[in-house]
Design a protein around this motif. Structure first.
Motif, PDB file in Angstrom:
ATOM      1  N   LEU A   1      -6.932 -41.494 -59.564  1.00  0.00           N
ATOM      2  CA  LEU A   1      -5.773 -42.359 -60.833  1.00  0.00           C
ATOM      3  C   LEU A   1      -5.829 -44.410 -59.781  1.00  0.00           C
TER       4      LEU A   1
ATOM      5  N   PRO B   1       9.659 -43.656 -60.938  1.00  0.00           N
ATOM      6  CA  PRO B   1       9.904 -45.555 -60.521  1.00  0.00           C
ATOM      7  C   PRO B   1       9.370 -46.325 -60.676  1.00  0.00           C
ATOM      8  N   GLN B   2       8.836 -46.254 -61.906  1.00  0.00           N
ATOM      9  CA  GLN B   2       8.555 -47.468 -62.853  1.00  0.00           C
ATOM     10  C   GLN B   2       9.438 -48.230 -64.040  1.00  0.00           C
TER      11      GLN B   2
ATOM     12  N   THR C   1      -3.687 -43.261 -69.817  1.00  0.00           N
ATOM     13  CA  THR C   1      -2.013 -43.162 -69.844  1.00  0.00           C
ATOM     14  C   THR C   1      -1.536 -44.188 -70.358  1.00  0.00           C
TER      15      THR C   1
ATOM     16  N   ASN D   1      -3.540 -38.683 -72.030  1.00  0.00           N
ATOM     17  CA  ASN D   1      -3.085 -38.459 -71.013  1.00  0.00           C
ATOM     18  C   ASN D   1      -1.565 -39.163 -71.783  1.00  0.00           C
TER      19      ASN D   1
ATOM     20  N   ASN E   1       2.325 -36.612 -70.888  1.00  0.00           N
ATOM     21  CA  ASN E   1       2.306 -35.025 -70.728  1.00  0.00           C
ATOM     22  C   ASN E   1       4.056 -34.740 -72.127  1.00  0.00           C
TER      23      ASN E   1
ATOM     24  N   PRO F   1      -1.730 -31.211 -66.873  1.00  0.00           N
ATOM     25  CA  PRO F   1      -1.389 -31.211 -65.046  1.00  0.00           C
ATOM     26  C   PRO F   1      -0.201 -31.154 -65.053  1.00  0.00           C
TER      27      PRO F   1
ATOM     28  N   ASN G   1       2.984 -31.533 -62.341  1.00  0.00           N
ATOM     29  CA  ASN G   1       2.522 -32.287 -61.034  1.00  0.00           C
ATOM     30  C   ASN G   1       4.777 -31.787 -60.460  1.00  0.00           C
TER      31      ASN G   1
ATOM     32  N   SER H   1      -1.177 -31.588 -59.306  1.00  0.00           N
ATOM     33  CA  SER H   1      -1.483 -33.038 -59.390  1.00  0.00           C
ATOM     34  C   SER H   1      -0.057 -33.548 -58.734  1.00  0.00           C
ATOM     35  N   ALA H   2       0.986 -34.168 -59.145  1.00  0.00           N
ATOM     36  CA  ALA H   2       1.576 -35.314 -57.890  1.00  0.00           C
ATOM     37  C   ALA H   2       2.173 -34.138 -57.405  1.00  0.00           C
TER      38      ALA H   2
ATOM     39  N   PHE I   1      -5.467 -34.599 -58.453  1.00  0.00           N
ATOM     40  CA  PHE I   1      -6.177 -36.265 -58.236  1.00  0.00           C
ATOM     41  C   PHE I   1      -6.273 -36.384 -56.983  1.00  0.00           C
TER      42      PHE I   1
ATOM     43  N   LEU J   1      -0.812 -41.859 -55.825  1.00  0.00           N
ATOM     44  CA  LEU J   1      -0.973 -41.746 -57.257  1.00  0.00           C
ATOM     45  C   LEU J   1      -1.245 -42.772 -58.098  1.00  0.00           C
ATOM     46  N   LEU J   2      -0.140 -43.396 -58.993  1.00  0.00           N
ATOM     47  CA  LEU J   2      -0.078 -44.160 -59.359  1.00  0.00           C
ATOM     48  C   LEU J   2       0.762 -45.658 -58.208  1.00  0.00           C
ATOM     49  N   THR J   3       2.068 -45.028 -58.141  1.00  0.00           N
ATOM     50  CA  THR J   3       2.710 -45.747 -57.073  1.00  0.00           C
ATOM     51  C   THR J   3       2.917 -45.422 -56.119  1.00  0.00           C
ATOM     52  N   THR J   4       3.085 -43.834 -55.957  1.00  0.00           N
ATOM     53  CA  THR J   4       3.595 -42.862 -54.858  1.00  0.00           C
ATOM     54  C   THR J   4       2.257 -42.403 -53.951  1.00  0.00           C
TER      55      THR J   4
END
Ligand code: SAM
Ligand code: DTB
Ligand code: SF4
Length: 350
Positions: free
Chosen positions: A49, A65-66, A134, A155, A157, A224, A226, A266-267, A289, A294-297
């Motif tokens: 990712l 978180p975003q 995504t 992607n 979801n 995925p 998560n 996934s997450a 992944f 991941l993206l931010t974590t």
């Protein structure tokens, strides 16, 4: 119910709940039996990712978180430069990933963003990686633009059941999501669509999510699953942890319902022990992944995953063979040769 079955699109909620309620060993046996009819059980697809645009999202997804609505301490970032994205993709390839997934914290892309993201697709594909993006909701035209640029997967979801959805997101509807997915399909891209568990939903909601996915006219190629990453500052930060066996059951039922799809563990792997991950692979998960973020974590370090694969005798899956065009075929050969030379991953067969 026979474990040997054709791919169906007419699952009732009760049938799915009956699978969830099977004794654990019966469920896992059924899932593993079906898994072996369609996949090599010792291969797992690896995707990396990359967050190409981080934070300050106008949506209110309670897990995320975003979202600009929650104070999670995340620095907002502008759209990443195309060259930087390609550099990251090159590093992902060198460490063994075969797919590069680019995510943006957008409600939907602005038309002015599209030339940048299509250049990213072309650059990443040029490295011989599969591409996934995504970016939020897509219109039919935007989906076509991405497909024309060569994007392999999109992607988007559904996240949870239609009934529970309103508890989690209010700024876009379930129907909005289904429309984006229909636009992605109509444009000829492969669909990556799944959800999150551990958000306080009931088993009926996990069944409802899988029912939506399994009853689509075509199953998503990639699903995925998560496990919620509970991030301080989000409304779900203090949500009770979902029992690991319930998570594994969700993977197993996804495998039974969508026998030909890749189901992604996934997450949430950073918080999972190796035994839980091994059970997820046994239940039919065959994608992860890969890479420390991941993206931010955080996600497990690549090295740790390589060790886990070694312990389990798992090999990373090669690029999918159905890409028949000549350039891609060459890219496939290059990757296979590179993998053989680099031995980035342990060769369980050797
Ligand atoms: N903004 C775009 C969108 O929502 O469609 C793309 C990026 S968004 C972060 C992609 C997916 O990440 C979400 O649909 C959600 O399923 C998953 N996700 C986000 N935050 C998560 C979390 N804390 N734990 C688990 N999954 C999460
Ligand atoms: C998906 O289903 N999970 C990924 C990917 N698609 C884009 C994202 C997980 C995000 C976890 C929270 C974070 O790192 O920000
Ligand atoms: Fe925005 Fe996507 Fe996060 Fe929702 S999941 S807040 S749309 S980045």
């Amino acid at each position: 119910m026979s474990v040997s079955q054709t791919v169906r699109h007419d699952w009732t909620r009760d049938q799915i709940l009956a699978l969830f309620n099977l004794p654990f060993n019966d469920l896992l046996f059924q899932a593993q039996t079906i898994h072996r009819q369609f996949f090599n059980p010792n291969e797992v697809q690896v995707s990396t990712l990359c967050s190409i645009k981080t934070g300050a999202c106008p949506e209110d997804c309670a897990y995320c978180p975003q979202s600009a609505r929650y104070d999670t301490g995340l620095e907002r970032e502008k759209l990443m430069a195309v060259e930087k994205v390609i550099e990251e993709a090159r590093a992902a390839k060198a460490s063994g990933a075969t797919r590069f997934c680019m995510g943006a914290a957008w409600r939907s892309p602005k038309d002015k963003d599209l030339p940048y993201v299509t250049s990213m697709v072309q650059g990443v594909k040029g490295l011989g990686l599969e591409t996934c993006m995504t970016l939020g909701m897509l219109s039919a035209d935007q989906a076509q633009t991405l497909a024309d640029a060569g994007l392999d997967y999109y992607n988007h979801n559904l996240d949870t059941s239609p009934e529970f959805y309103g508890e989690i997101i209010t700024t876009r509807t379930y129907q909005d999501r289904l429309e984006t997915l229909a636009n992605v399909r109509a444009a000829g891209m492969k669909v990556c669509c799944g959800g999150i568990v551990g958000m306080g939903e009931e088993v009926n909601d996990r069944a409802g999510l899988l029912q939506q996915l399994a009853n689509m006219p075509e199953h998503p190629e990639s699903v995925p699953i998560n496990m919620l990453v509970r991030v301080e500052g989000t409304p779900l930060a203090d949500e009770q942890e979902l029992d690991a066996f319930e998570f594994i059951r969700t993977i197993a039922v996804a495998r039974i319902l969508m026998p030909k799809s890749h189901v992604r563990l996934s997450a949430g792997r950073e918080e999972m022990n190796e035994q839980t991950q091994a059970l997820a692979f046994f239940a039919g998960a065959n994608s992860i992944f890969y890479g420390a973020k991941l993206l931010t974590t955080p996600n497990p370090e690549a090295d740790k995953d390589r060790q886990l694969f070694t312990k389990l005798g798992i090999q990373p899956e090669a690029y999918e063979v159905e890409h028949s065009d000549e350039a891609e075929a060459h890219a496939l050969l290059d990757r296979v040769q590179a993998a053989q030379q680099d031995k980035v991953f342990y060769n369980a067969a050797g």
